[in-house]
Design a protein around this motif. Structure first.
Motif, PDB file in Angstrom:
ATOM      1  N   PHE A   1       0.809  -1.217   0.000  1.00 25.41           N
ATOM      2  CA  PHE A   1       0.000   0.000   0.000  1.00 25.41           C
ATOM      3  C   PHE A   1       0.846   1.274   0.000  1.00 25.41           C
ATOM      4  O   PHE A   1       0.297   2.369  -0.068  1.00 25.41           O
ATOM      5  CB  PHE A   1      -0.934   0.021   1.210  1.00 25.41           C
ATOM      6  CG  PHE A   1      -2.096  -0.913   1.086  1.00 25.41           C
ATOM      7  CD1 PHE A   1      -3.094  -0.671   0.163  1.00 25.41           C
ATOM      8  CD2 PHE A   1      -2.190  -2.034   1.882  1.00 25.41           C
ATOM      9  CE1 PHE A   1      -4.174  -1.530   0.036  1.00 25.41           C
ATOM     10  CE2 PHE A   1      -3.264  -2.898   1.768  1.00 25.41           C
ATOM     11  CZ  PHE A   1      -4.258  -2.652   0.842  1.00 25.41           C
ATOM     12  N   SER A   2       2.130   1.133   0.096  1.00 24.47           N
ATOM     13  CA  SER A   2       2.969   2.332   0.075  1.00 24.47           C
ATOM     14  C   SER A   2       3.275   2.796  -1.339  1.00 24.47           C
ATOM     15  O   SER A   2       3.804   3.898  -1.532  1.00 24.47           O
ATOM     16  CB  SER A   2       4.292   2.060   0.815  1.00 24.47           C
ATOM     17  OG  SER A   2       5.086   1.121   0.106  1.00 24.47           O
ATOM     18  N   ARG A   3       2.912   1.971  -2.325  1.00 20.24           N
ATOM     19  CA  ARG A   3       3.231   2.334  -3.703  1.00 20.24           C
ATOM     20  C   ARG A   3       2.230   1.671  -4.651  1.00 20.24           C
ATOM     21  O   ARG A   3       2.400   0.517  -5.033  1.00 20.24           O
ATOM     22  CB  ARG A   3       4.646   1.902  -4.050  1.00 20.24           C
ATOM     23  CG  ARG A   3       5.143   2.418  -5.389  1.00 20.24           C
ATOM     24  CD  ARG A   3       6.593   2.021  -5.634  1.00 20.24           C
ATOM     25  NE  ARG A   3       7.066   2.529  -6.907  1.00 20.24           N
ATOM     26  CZ  ARG A   3       7.574   3.750  -7.098  1.00 20.24           C
ATOM     27  NH1 ARG A   3       7.646   4.579  -6.067  1.00 20.24           N
ATOM     28  NH2 ARG A   3       7.979   4.140  -8.276  1.00 20.24           N
ATOM     29  N   PRO A   4       1.204   2.395  -5.070  1.00 24.91           N
ATOM     30  CA  PRO A   4       0.243   1.810  -6.005  1.00 24.91           C
ATOM     31  C   PRO A   4       0.834   1.664  -7.399  1.00 24.91           C
ATOM     32  O   PRO A   4       1.813   2.324  -7.752  1.00 24.91           O
ATOM     33  CB  PRO A   4      -0.907   2.821  -6.001  1.00 24.91           C
ATOM     34  CG  PRO A   4      -0.273   4.110  -5.623  1.00 24.91           C
ATOM     35  CD  PRO A   4       0.852   3.764  -4.682  1.00 24.91           C
ATOM     36  N   ILE A   5       0.226   0.803  -8.174  1.00 24.15           N
ATOM     37  CA  ILE A   5       0.634   0.634  -9.562  1.00 24.15           C
ATOM     38  C   ILE A   5       0.126   1.806 -10.395  1.00 24.15           C
ATOM     39  O   ILE A   5       0.816   2.294 -11.286  1.00 24.15           O
ATOM     40  CB  ILE A   5       0.105  -0.698 -10.113  1.00 24.15           C
ATOM     41  CG1 ILE A   5       0.718  -1.864  -9.336  1.00 24.15           C
ATOM     42  CG2 ILE A   5       0.398  -0.840 -11.598  1.00 24.15           C
ATOM     43  CD1 ILE A   5       0.138  -3.216  -9.690  1.00 24.15           C
ATOM     44  N   ALA A   6      -1.085   2.255 -10.101  1.00 25.24           N
ATOM     45  CA  ALA A   6      -1.675   3.359 -10.863  1.00 25.24           C
ATOM     46  C   ALA A   6      -0.946   4.666 -10.574  1.00 25.24           C
ATOM     47  O   ALA A   6      -0.508   4.907  -9.444  1.00 25.24           O
ATOM     48  CB  ALA A   6      -3.152   3.499 -10.491  1.00 25.24           C
ATOM     49  N   PRO A   7      -0.807   5.541 -11.573  1.00 24.21           N
ATOM     50  CA  PRO A   7      -0.085   6.805 -11.371  1.00 24.21           C
ATOM     51  C   PRO A   7      -0.819   7.803 -10.490  1.00 24.21           C
ATOM     52  O   PRO A   7      -0.212   8.708  -9.935  1.00 24.21           O
ATOM     53  CB  PRO A   7       0.076   7.347 -12.793  1.00 24.21           C
ATOM     54  CG  PRO A   7      -1.042   6.718 -13.569  1.00 24.21           C
ATOM     55  CD  PRO A   7      -1.228   5.355 -12.970  1.00 24.21           C
ATOM     56  N   SER A   8      -2.130   7.657 -10.360  1.00 28.65           N
ATOM     57  CA  SER A   8      -2.902   8.528  -9.483  1.00 28.65           C
ATOM     58  C   SER A   8      -3.988   7.701  -8.811  1.00 28.65           C
ATOM     59  O   SER A   8      -4.378   6.642  -9.305  1.00 28.65           O
ATOM     60  CB  SER A   8      -3.524   9.689 -10.265  1.00 28.65           C
ATOM     61  OG  SER A   8      -4.464   9.206 -11.208  1.00 28.65           O
ATOM     62  N   ILE A   9      -4.463   8.197  -7.682  1.00 25.71           N
ATOM     63  CA  ILE A   9      -5.500   7.469  -6.955  1.00 25.71           C
ATOM     64  C   ILE A   9      -6.618   8.412  -6.547  1.00 25.71           C
ATOM     65  O   ILE A   9      -6.422   9.621  -6.391  1.00 25.71           O
ATOM     66  CB  ILE A   9      -4.953   6.762  -5.698  1.00 25.71           C
ATOM     67  CG1 ILE A   9      -4.470   7.774  -4.659  1.00 25.71           C
ATOM     68  CG2 ILE A   9      -3.867   5.774  -6.053  1.00 25.71           C
ATOM     69  CD1 ILE A   9      -4.255   7.172  -3.306  1.00 25.71           C
ATOM     70  N   ASN A  10      -7.779   7.837  -6.369  1.00 24.36           N
ATOM     71  CA  ASN A  10      -8.928   8.542  -5.806  1.00 24.36           C
ATOM     72  C   ASN A  10      -8.859   8.362  -4.287  1.00 24.36           C
ATOM     73  O   ASN A  10      -9.099   7.268  -3.779  1.00 24.36           O
ATOM     74  CB  ASN A  10     -10.222   7.961  -6.382  1.00 24.36           C
ATOM     75  CG  ASN A  10     -11.461   8.699  -5.912  1.00 24.36           C
ATOM     76  OD1 ASN A  10     -11.581   9.048  -4.748  1.00 24.36           O
ATOM     77  ND2 ASN A  10     -12.394   8.900  -6.823  1.00 24.36           N
ATOM     78  N   VAL A  11      -8.507   9.415  -3.580  1.00 24.99           N
ATOM     79  CA  VAL A  11      -8.284   9.318  -2.139  1.00 24.99           C
ATOM     80  C   VAL A  11      -9.562   8.904  -1.408  1.00 24.99           C
ATOM     81  O   VAL A  11      -9.533   8.073  -0.500  1.00 24.99           O
ATOM     82  CB  VAL A  11      -7.744  10.656  -1.593  1.00 24.99           C
ATOM     83  CG1 VAL A  11      -7.708  10.649  -0.059  1.00 24.99           C
ATOM     84  CG2 VAL A  11      -6.343  10.922  -2.142  1.00 24.99           C
ATOM     85  N   PHE A  12     -10.697   9.466  -1.798  1.00 27.25           N
ATOM     86  CA  PHE A  12     -11.976   9.147  -1.169  1.00 27.25           C
ATOM     87  C   PHE A  12     -12.304   7.664  -1.295  1.00 27.25           C
ATOM     88  O   PHE A  12     -12.590   6.983  -0.302  1.00 27.25           O
ATOM     89  CB  PHE A  12     -13.073  10.003  -1.814  1.00 27.25           C
ATOM     90  CG  PHE A  12     -14.472   9.550  -1.538  1.00 27.25           C
ATOM     91  CD1 PHE A  12     -15.060   9.749  -0.304  1.00 27.25           C
ATOM     92  CD2 PHE A  12     -15.227   8.925  -2.529  1.00 27.25           C
ATOM     93  CE1 PHE A  12     -16.358   9.332  -0.051  1.00 27.25           C
ATOM     94  CE2 PHE A  12     -16.516   8.508  -2.292  1.00 27.25           C
ATOM     95  CZ  PHE A  12     -17.093   8.710  -1.049  1.00 27.25           C
ATOM     96  N   GLU A  13     -12.258   7.137  -2.517  1.00 25.30           N
ATOM     97  CA  GLU A  13     -12.598   5.730  -2.730  1.00 25.30           C
ATOM     98  C   GLU A  13     -11.590   4.811  -2.045  1.00 25.30           C
ATOM     99  O   GLU A  13     -11.956   3.766  -1.494  1.00 25.30           O
ATOM    100  CB  GLU A  13     -12.662   5.418  -4.224  1.00 25.30           C
ATOM    101  CG  GLU A  13     -13.755   6.159  -4.983  1.00 25.30           C
ATOM    102  CD  GLU A  13     -15.156   5.667  -4.653  1.00 25.30           C
ATOM    103  OE1 GLU A  13     -15.297   4.708  -3.868  1.00 25.30           O
ATOM    104  OE2 GLU A  13     -16.115   6.253  -5.190  1.00 25.30           O
ATOM    105  N   THR A  14     -10.317   5.187  -2.083  1.00 27.88           N
ATOM    106  CA  THR A  14      -9.293   4.379  -1.412  1.00 27.88           C
ATOM    107  C   THR A  14      -9.551   4.330   0.083  1.00 27.88           C
ATOM    108  O   THR A  14      -9.417   3.274   0.723  1.00 27.88           O
ATOM    109  CB  THR A  14      -7.895   4.957  -1.683  1.00 27.88           C
ATOM    110  OG1 THR A  14      -7.660   4.974  -3.094  1.00 27.88           O
ATOM    111  CG2 THR A  14      -6.816   4.138  -1.011  1.00 27.88           C
TER     112      THR A  14
END
Length: 524
Positions: free
Chosen positions: A97-110
């Motif tokens: 969880f310290s490094r996602p594969i996707a370049p950006s994340i949705n903080v709310f959904e995460t």
């Protein structure tokens, strides 16, 4: 010491064996639907975010951390699928969880799906699996980096590979739901770990919401959009639907989770509900006089500041009945319980009105505000054509309206089905479950069963359950989508309404907006 949170769940009488036998059959059917969905994910999309229920393909939509797996952990426990749970927990060791594969994340959904899922599974197993807490902390620390901005307001669509600080001058307006829906998860993480840094981060947001609540165009409510640079709400659209919903839901739930220690949440909740009652709620103009209540939208003209009311409802808004019901009990507001009941009834009515027995995503209705709402067929027909100012309807105009109603499948008092899809959403059954637990009304179990059977009939696919394209058509096509909330929320609430009442009692657990139960302390 925390203040006592009143006991809110109904005191149920013991069930007879015959009663329980029928309910157990319903519960078993829901469990089978979950197993069918879980097996489709496990076979075709293991450790990916979602399975496509028709084609069996896999998807990465939420950071590529195995969204369906983590979102489903507590449902596996609740349904007694312990072997599947243990297998899923073992796989957590391989997720970073310290490094996602996707370049950006949705903080709310995460936050609501991943962090909520990990914390809930930790609570339900009473800390038995250290990896759940370790991964929750790892993810919480990662999400905290999104708060690394000059004013502490997090990036919500976060390009995590670049420090959030460098994006401050380019940040766009964010949704109020994204801003106000992290309190439960971050608070629970602080409670479990004893580290206040997570709670401190969301308290910054709470203070802003508290400070601005009564200075918006509709005092008590926040518009959809928030400017994270100026710390202002420039928006002109007010709703409790999509983009706003969970910010309001979390006010009463955070109060409960904190044991009533912060009156900020009581004050904000009451101000919000009173403003909703004054500005947003409307009655449906039903032909049979059925008592239904809905929440509409208000939009202000940015130049003239004139406001317009929209008689719109959507499936996402169906959470409101459950929220108002809980608030009625927690804050000793008994008159609000009847409002909660009518809000739930409105969503049940919307389900029953469709040929498939399933509520669509978005509807516009004929309705009334602050007055009695007697059926008026001509008013409904005029509304279909947008000719609400006319008093007398020429025959040819009436015929045109009737033809549109027939072609579009509009049963009175529906004016428009703006989005006819059913996306496997949980909000209606969530509120029905909560109202059942608050009141003990057995008829709500029958309603839930009718809804479940209709959903089962219309959405079952080879590898799970699929989005229904048109709730007005009993032969409608399906869309190849099954989001993780189908397993984490919708099926969980259907299962719980048929479970014994002390299974996740509302006097012991509150549910985040993704359906994840958190244990709370009710100190006497």
């Amino acid at each position: 010491m925390p203040r006592l949170i009143p006991y809110i769940q109904h005191q149920f009488n013991p069930e007879t064996k015959n009663d329980r036998r029928g309910i157990e059959e319903r519960k078993h059917a829901v469990k089978q639907a979950f197993k069918h969905s879980w097996n489709g994910y496990k076979k075709h999309a293991w450790l990916w975010d979602e399975v496509s229920p028709i084609s069996g393909e896999h998807k990465s939509t939420l950071g590529s951390w195995g969204a369906t797996l983590i979102d489903s952990l507590d449902t596996l426990l609740i349904m007694g699928l312990n072997g599947e749970f243990e297998h899923a927990v073992e796989c957590l060791h391989d997720i970073d969880f310290s490094r996602p594969i996707a370049p950006s994340i949705n903080v709310f959904e995460t936050n609501i799906r991943y962090l909520g899922g990990l914390l809930s599974a930790h609570d339900l197993t009473e800390g038995k699996h250290q990896v759940l807490l370790d991964k929750a902390r790892e993810l919480g620390d990662f999400l905290l980096s999104a708060f690394n901005t000059p004013n502490g307001i997090p990036e919500t669509r976060w390009n995590w590979s670049t420090p959030a600080l460098t994006h401050e001058s380019r940040r766009e307006n964010i949704f109020i739901a994204e801003l106000g829906s992290m309190s439960l998860e971050f608070t629970r993480l602080s409670q479990i770990t004893g580290d206040t840094k997570y709670f401190d981060a969301i308290q910054t947001i709470t203070d802003i919401l508290h400070k601005t609540q009564n200075s918006t165009r509709l005092p008590g409510l926040w518009p959809v959009l928030f400017d994270p640079n100026k710390l202002q709400f420039p928006g002109t659209h007010f709703t409790v639907g999509g983009m706003a919903d969970s910010a309001y839901e979390y006010l009463v739930k955070e109060f409960i989770l904190l044991g009533g220690r912060l009156d900020q949440y009581r004050e904000m909740y009451i101000s919000a509900v009173e403003s909703m009652k004054l500005n947003l709620l409307f009655s449906g103009m039903t032909p049979d006089g059925r008592a239904t209540l809905f929440s509409g939208d208000v939009r202000f003209d940015s130049k003239s500041d004139q406001k317009a009311f929209e008689y719109q409802t959507e499936h996402l808004k169906c959470f409101l009945g459950g929220m108002v019901g809980i608030g009625a009990k927690v804050f000793d507001r008994p008159s609000d319980l009847s409002i909660a009941r009518d809000l739930v009834e409105g969503c049940i009515w919307a389900y029953d009105l469709m040929p498939t027995g399933i509520m669509p995503e978005t509807l516009y209705l004929s309705g009334c505000r602050n007055v009695s709402c007697e059926w008026d067929e001509e008013r409904w027909l005029r509304g279909i054509l947008g000719r609400t100012d006319e008093r007398n309807m020429p025959a040819q105009v009436r015929e045109a309206a009737e033809q549109i109603a027939f072609i579009q499948g509009l049963k009175p008092p529906i004016l428009e089905v703006a989005d006819p899809t059913y996306r496997l959403r949980p909000e209606a059954i969530e509120s029905i479950f909560i109202l059942y637990r608050l009141t003990g009304e057995k008829s709500l179990q029958d309603t839930a069963w009718r809804m479940f059977q209709n959903i089962e009939k219309s959405t079952r696919a080879e590898h799970g359950y699929a989005v229904l394209n048109d709730t007005r058509d009993t032969e409608s096509a399906k869309l190849d989508v099954m989001e993780s909330f189908w397993l984490s929320e919708t099926l969980k609430y259907f299962y719980l309404i048929f479970s014994v009442p002390d299974c996740l009692s509302l006097d012991e657990y509150i549910f985040n907006t993704e359906g994840h139960p958190f244990k709370y302390l009710n100190v006497k």
